[in-house]
Design a protein around this motif. Structure first.
Motif, PDB file in Angstrom:
ATOM      1  N   LEU A 152      29.379  91.045   3.977  1.00 16.66           N
ATOM      2  CA  LEU A 152      29.883  90.559   4.855  1.00 16.66           C
ATOM      3  C   LEU A 152      30.685  89.465   4.375  1.00 16.66           C
ATOM      4  O   LEU A 152      32.297  88.905   4.269  1.00 16.66           O
ATOM      5  CB  LEU A 152      29.495  90.728   6.023  1.00 16.66           C
ATOM      6  N   LEU A 153      30.110  88.574   3.611  1.00 15.73           N
ATOM      7  CA  LEU A 153      30.343  87.045   3.973  1.00 15.73           C
ATOM      8  C   LEU A 153      31.412  87.137   2.046  1.00 15.73           C
ATOM      9  O   LEU A 153      32.637  87.135   2.218  1.00 15.73           O
ATOM     10  CB  LEU A 153      29.500  85.839   3.392  1.00 15.73           C
TER      11      LEU A 153
ATOM     12  N   LEU B 186      29.745  84.235  10.947  1.00 11.57           N
ATOM     13  CA  LEU B 186      30.865  84.284  10.237  1.00 11.57           C
ATOM     14  C   LEU B 186      31.868  84.747   9.973  1.00 11.57           C
ATOM     15  O   LEU B 186      33.205  84.014  10.369  1.00 11.57           O
ATOM     16  CB  LEU B 186      30.391  85.039   9.152  1.00 11.57           C
TER      17      LEU B 186
ATOM     18  N   LEU C  14      27.641  87.310  -4.764  1.00 12.02           N
ATOM     19  CA  LEU C  14      27.076  88.300  -3.410  1.00 12.02           C
ATOM     20  C   LEU C  14      26.786  89.702  -2.988  1.00 12.02           C
ATOM     21  O   LEU C  14      25.998  89.946  -2.112  1.00 12.02           O
ATOM     22  CB  LEU C  14      28.150  87.472  -2.117  1.00 12.02           C
TER      23      LEU C  14
ATOM     24  N   THR D 122      22.949  92.209   4.746  1.00 12.08           N
ATOM     25  CA  THR D 122      24.378  93.099   5.181  1.00 12.08           C
ATOM     26  C   THR D 122      25.714  91.535   5.350  1.00 12.08           C
ATOM     27  O   THR D 122      26.845  91.838   5.038  1.00 12.08           O
ATOM     28  CB  THR D 122      24.927  93.808   6.472  1.00 12.08           C
ATOM     29  N   ALA D 123      25.210  90.601   5.729  1.00 11.85           N
ATOM     30  CA  ALA D 123      25.428  89.524   5.583  1.00 11.85           C
ATOM     31  C   ALA D 123      25.992  88.836   4.488  1.00 11.85           C
ATOM     32  O   ALA D 123      27.030  88.591   4.340  1.00 11.85           O
ATOM     33  CB  ALA D 123      24.190  88.320   6.329  1.00 11.85           C
ATOM     34  N   PHE D 124      25.654  89.515   3.313  1.00 13.92           N
ATOM     35  CA  PHE D 124      26.151  89.277   2.095  1.00 13.92           C
ATOM     36  C   PHE D 124      27.371  89.605   1.206  1.00 13.92           C
ATOM     37  O   PHE D 124      27.553  88.943   0.868  1.00 13.92           O
ATOM     38  CB  PHE D 124      24.742  89.005   1.016  1.00 13.92           C
TER      39      PHE D 124
ATOM     40  N   ILE E 115      25.927  86.496  11.676  1.00 14.73           N
ATOM     41  CA  ILE E 115      26.776  87.448  11.279  1.00 14.73           C
ATOM     42  C   ILE E 115      28.208  87.045  11.798  1.00 14.73           C
ATOM     43  O   ILE E 115      29.463  86.844  11.599  1.00 14.73           O
ATOM     44  CB  ILE E 115      26.601  89.055  10.773  1.00 14.73           C
TER      45      ILE E 115
END
Lengths: 303, 214
Positions: free
Chosen positions: A295-296, B103, A177, A291-293, B100
């Motif tokens: 953060l995950l 999550l 990621l 950014t979501a990737f 986000i």
């Protein structure tokens, strides 16, 4: 500071223009053309350096400082970034912040030089450049925080060196990621295709190119070389992330890193050949997704 | 060692994110089907391992969620002859930000909840399950089309399945079959309803139903 780090630095300075040649060659192969010579970027740089510069009467010293200061910033940033598992020339705790804001300085001087010309096109390009890089920054930092958390080191070289085959086992999905998020940032920051088309010659659609329309001669050579080194520096992050381990032999380690950079250039060429450019309003979505990737990935390693 | 379970849960969360930002109905339908199939494979890698019961159940879920549901839904979309876009109430940028945020919330809550989770389940299952439930809820309230509401409902169901997997180690076969039948009938009924709505009103925007006179 060791000899292999110095070798890696010099290697970057010498080989970096080759990357754009490889990207162009891959694109030409996809299109069924023969394409420019692999060394075209070197010829361009040599040609530009021999020319004289022309300055508009409306510009000030800001316009002349831009290219020089930008190149200087990226030359310093390059010294902090490892190539593969070869450590960087300089490193101290927290140096990743310095690297991030050296790129910020480079962007700032380029934008100021663009605004100094008073051209409305260049102002538009500057606005886009600043908007996209502001959105790219969180993705880049989140990925970096993940890497720092995994390796437990606060400096770029040891942190990226800590992402070895041992980490890829348990935290593999998180590292994939981070890699994807950084690829998005890499393509955005270097104005490559899903975000900006380096081949476009219509001012309305350009982002990075449009800011440097008024520079000529050696100034433009500095800008070109600065962009090439930025491509190399940000690419080195990605390559260092996926390089499995350090062999200890200087030549082999450098070869690893170099091979990684060349493969990355080919990947960029393939992406540019098979993807269309995103509409400008979709670019923030790409960066938010990156950014979501990241953060995950951070959540996956922190739980 | 929860390697495979962890990776499946990571993929599940990625699908949740993808659902919040994909704009095409067909993509959404296949994403939800893929999520269902990934979840069906989850018990095979957990403590129970391979035995006839888990294999049978996984096979059944793969067929129902991976083949029948997307078939029914894409047929409903095709027959209803609607624009093949999602038409969200929020823009896609906001949707990603919400994704986000969901999550983050699911991880924050999932780690703190004092659940009787067995030692053998991976720590990612509860956050993943909560994330899927919240994403399903978000899809339910934020999309205009009746089909996307069915999809949101299915994502919520996926989340609850994952949750059950973490908390109850072994659900009796009969109950699992019953749940599957319920979901199947639910989707079937909604597919028929979508068809009726679109035949009656030439669209399937559910927000326009509220202006109907009784």
């Amino acid at each position: 500071m060791t000899w292999d780090s110095l070798c890696a630095y010099v290697l970057a300075l010498v080989v970096a223009p080759l990357l754009t040649g490889i990207i162009n060659r891959v694109k030409a192969m996809f299109a069924g053309r023969h394409g420019q010579p692999l060394l075209q970027a070197y010829f361009d740089l040599a040609k530009l350096l021999r020319k004289g510069a022309v300055y508009s009467g409306t510009t000030t010293w800001v316009f002349r400082t831009g290219p020089v200061a930008g190149l200087a910033a990226v030359l310093v940033a390059l010294a902090f970034v490892p190539l593969g598992k070869v450590p960087a020339l300089v490193s101290f705790n927290g140096d990743f912040l310095l690297v991030a804001y050296l790129f910020g300085v480079m962007r700032f001087v380029t934008v100021m030089a663009a605004l100094d010309t008073g051209s409305s096109f260049e102002g538009m390009g500057a606005s886009r450049e600043v908007q996209f890089s502001a959105l790219a920054e969180p993705a880049w930092f989140m990925g970096l925080v993940t890497v720092i958390y995994v390796s437990g080191e606060w400096s770029l070289s040891p942190a990226l060196a800590g992402v070895s085959s041992g980490v890829w086992g348990p935290a593999g999905s998180a590292m994939v990621l981070v890699g994807l998020a950084w690829l998005g940032v890499f393509l955005t920051e270097n104005s490559r295709i899903p975000v900006d088309d380096p081949n476009t010659h219509l001012e309305l659609t350009m982002i990075h190119e449009v800011m440097v329309l008024d520079h000529g001669g050696p100034d433009f050579a500095f800008i070109l070389y600065g962009a090439i080194l930025k491509l190399w520096t940000l690419g080195a992050f990605l390559v260092s992330l996926v390089t499995p381990y350090r062999t200890g032999m200087v030549l082999l380690d450098l070869g690893y890193g170099l091979a990684g950079m060349l493969i990355l250039a080919m990947v960029v060429g393939i992406i540019e050949s098979i993807m269309a450019r995103l509409r400008l309003v979709r670019v923030p979505h790409l960066l938010l997704t990156a950014t979501a990737f990241a953060l995950l990935a951070l959540f996956l390693v922190m739980r | 060692m929860h390697g495979i379970t962890d990776n499946i849960m990571a993929i599940l969360m990625l699908i949740n994110l993808a659902l919040t930002l994909s704009s095409r109905l067909a993509t959404c339908i296949s994403l939800v089907a893929f999520q269902g199939v990934m979840l069906a494979l989850l018990p095979l890698f957990s403590h129970e391992g391979l035995n006839p019961r888990t294999l049978f159940l996984a096979g059944l879920v793969v067929v129902v969620k991976g083949l029948i549901f997307p078939g029914l839904l894409s047929r409903a979309v095709r027959d209803a002859n609607v624009r093949r876009e999602v038409e969200p109430f929020f823009g896609y940028g906001t949707s990603i930000l919400v994704g986000i945020a969901l999550l983050t919330i699911s991880f924050w809550v999932g780690i703190r909840l004092p659940l009787p989770v067995s030692e053998t389940t991976s720590a990612l299952v509860v956050p993943g399950a909560i994330g899927a439930i919240l994403t399903g809820l978000f899809l339910l309230v934020s999309r205009r089309k009746a089909v996307t509401q069915v999809l949101g409902y299915l994502v919520m169901e996926n989340g609850m399945t994952a949750f059950g997997l973490a908390v109850v180690p072994e659900i009796p076969l009969l109950i699992e079959l019953g749940i599957l039948l319920d979901v199947f009938v639910g989707v079937l009924v909604m597919a028929i309803m979508i068809w009726h709505i679109s035949r009656e009103f030439d669209h399937m925007d559910v927000d326009q139903l509220s202006t109907l006179k009784g």
